[in-house]
Scaffold this active site. Structure first.
Site, PDB file in Angstrom:
ATOM      1  N   CYS A 128       0.838  -1.202   0.000  1.00 11.08           N
ATOM      2  CA  CYS A 128       0.000   0.000   0.000  1.00 11.08           C
ATOM      3  C   CYS A 128       0.875   1.255   0.000  1.00 11.08           C
ATOM      4  CB  CYS A 128      -0.924  -0.010   1.217  1.00 11.08           C
ATOM      5  SG  CYS A 128      -2.210   1.259   1.153  1.00 11.08           S
ATOM      6  N   CYS A 129       1.894   1.298   0.854  1.00 11.97           N
ATOM      7  CA  CYS A 129       2.805   2.438   0.880  1.00 11.97           C
ATOM      8  C   CYS A 129       3.551   2.578  -0.443  1.00 11.97           C
ATOM      9  CB  CYS A 129       3.813   2.294   2.014  1.00 11.97           C
ATOM     10  SG  CYS A 129       3.157   2.622   3.661  1.00 11.97           S
ATOM     11  N   CYS A 211      -1.003   8.103   7.359  1.00 10.59           N
ATOM     12  CA  CYS A 211      -2.375   7.934   6.881  1.00 10.59           C
ATOM     13  C   CYS A 211      -3.274   7.514   8.051  1.00 10.59           C
ATOM     14  CB  CYS A 211      -2.421   6.873   5.783  1.00 10.59           C
ATOM     15  SG  CYS A 211      -1.618   7.381   4.245  1.00 10.59           S
ATOM     16  N   CYS A 214      -3.589   3.862   9.410  1.00 11.81           N
ATOM     17  CA  CYS A 214      -2.367   3.214   9.898  1.00 11.81           C
ATOM     18  C   CYS A 214      -1.697   3.979  11.035  1.00 11.81           C
ATOM     19  CB  CYS A 214      -1.371   3.044   8.754  1.00 11.81           C
ATOM     20  SG  CYS A 214      -2.006   2.131   7.343  1.00 11.81           S
ATOM     21  N   CYS A 237       7.685   3.977   5.767  1.00 14.97           N
ATOM     22  CA  CYS A 237       6.854   3.765   4.586  1.00 14.97           C
ATOM     23  C   CYS A 237       7.684   3.368   3.363  1.00 14.97           C
ATOM     24  CB  CYS A 237       6.044   5.028   4.278  1.00 14.97           C
ATOM     25  SG  CYS A 237       7.050   6.454   3.877  1.00 14.97           S
TER      26      CYS A 237
END
Length: 241
Positions: A128-129, A211, A214, A237
């Site tokens: 995702c990062c 985010c 998270c 990240c």
């Protein structure tokens, strides 16, 4: 969406940039934040960019814009920010002399959910990062020769030896960390002195803000970044690895 860059492009070779970084790292080892930024601005001009999450680092673009008016400030708009972070972005953009540029991932959150399934950040936060942060910022940074970051040595063990100016082998560019020696209190003092808009979450138990899905509050005595990817081995990240 095709990832693009707003930078002017690079004219120096990686070898030339590395030599500049290493020499400056020695010459500026004891310099003030303002002195470091002044060197970076004089050396790179329009090929200098600030990377800013509008979390705890609004002091960074404010300080850089004072020394280098009109600098590009790259804001990673992941689509998963706290509302407070987006409000901070707007507030800061209205009071500094800089070009605040939204850096967007290739896909919206909805498009990513359709391809990878919902809540990828829970199942594979590294991917995702990579999709929402690393790939977009890498595309932008390719158009600059140096970037300014808000890294501070007290953030965590990985950053404890950060220099004020370093060679960034991953991005093949110069990395400028003018706030490396600053404490969290130094940031708050600067913000108060210069009336810099700050993310309201900083004083609500979030000394490190990423985010929303998270990031959690940090308990007294915990590492400042303990609220990032809590319960996982992940601590970065990927932007600074």
């Amino acid at each position: 969406m095709t990832l693009t860059t707003h930078g002017p492009g690079r004219t120096r070779t990686p070898g030339e940039l590395q030599a500049l970084a290493e020499q400056a790292g020695r010459d500026l080892a004891d310099a003030t934040a303002e002195e470091v930024v002044a060197w970076a601005s004089a050396t790179f001009g329009r090929s200098l960019a600030v990377a800013c999450s509008m979390a705890g680092d609004t002091v960074l673009p404010h300080l850089v814009a004072r020394v280098a008016p009109g600098v590009d400030v790259l804001f990673l708009e992941t689509g998963d920010h706290f509302a407070e972070t987006l409000g901070t972005r707007d507030a800061l953009a209205s009071v500094i002399d800089a070009h605040v540029i939204d850096v967007l991932p290739r896909q919206t959150v909805a498009e990513q959910d359709a391809e990878y399934g919902p809540k990828l950040h829970d199942r594979n936060p590294t991917l995702c990062c990579q999709l929402r942060k690393v790939e977009p910022i890498n595309a932008e940074l390719a158009g600059y020769e140096a970037w300014v970051t808000g890294i501070r040595r007290e953030d965590n063990a990985l950053r404890s030896q950060a220099g004020l100016v370093e060679w960034d082998p991953g991005h093949q560019m110069v990395k400028v960390n003018p706030l490396a020696a600053w404490s969290f209190d130094d940031l708050l003092d600067y913000a108060e002195r210069h009336q810099v808009p700050v993310n309201l979450l900083l004083t609500d138990g979030y000394p490190s803000i990423g985010c929303a899905p998270c990031t959690r509050r940090v308990e007294p005595g915990e590492d400042p970044r303990a609220g990032r990817w809590a319960g996982l081995a992940k601590t970065e990240c990927g932007l600074h690895l």
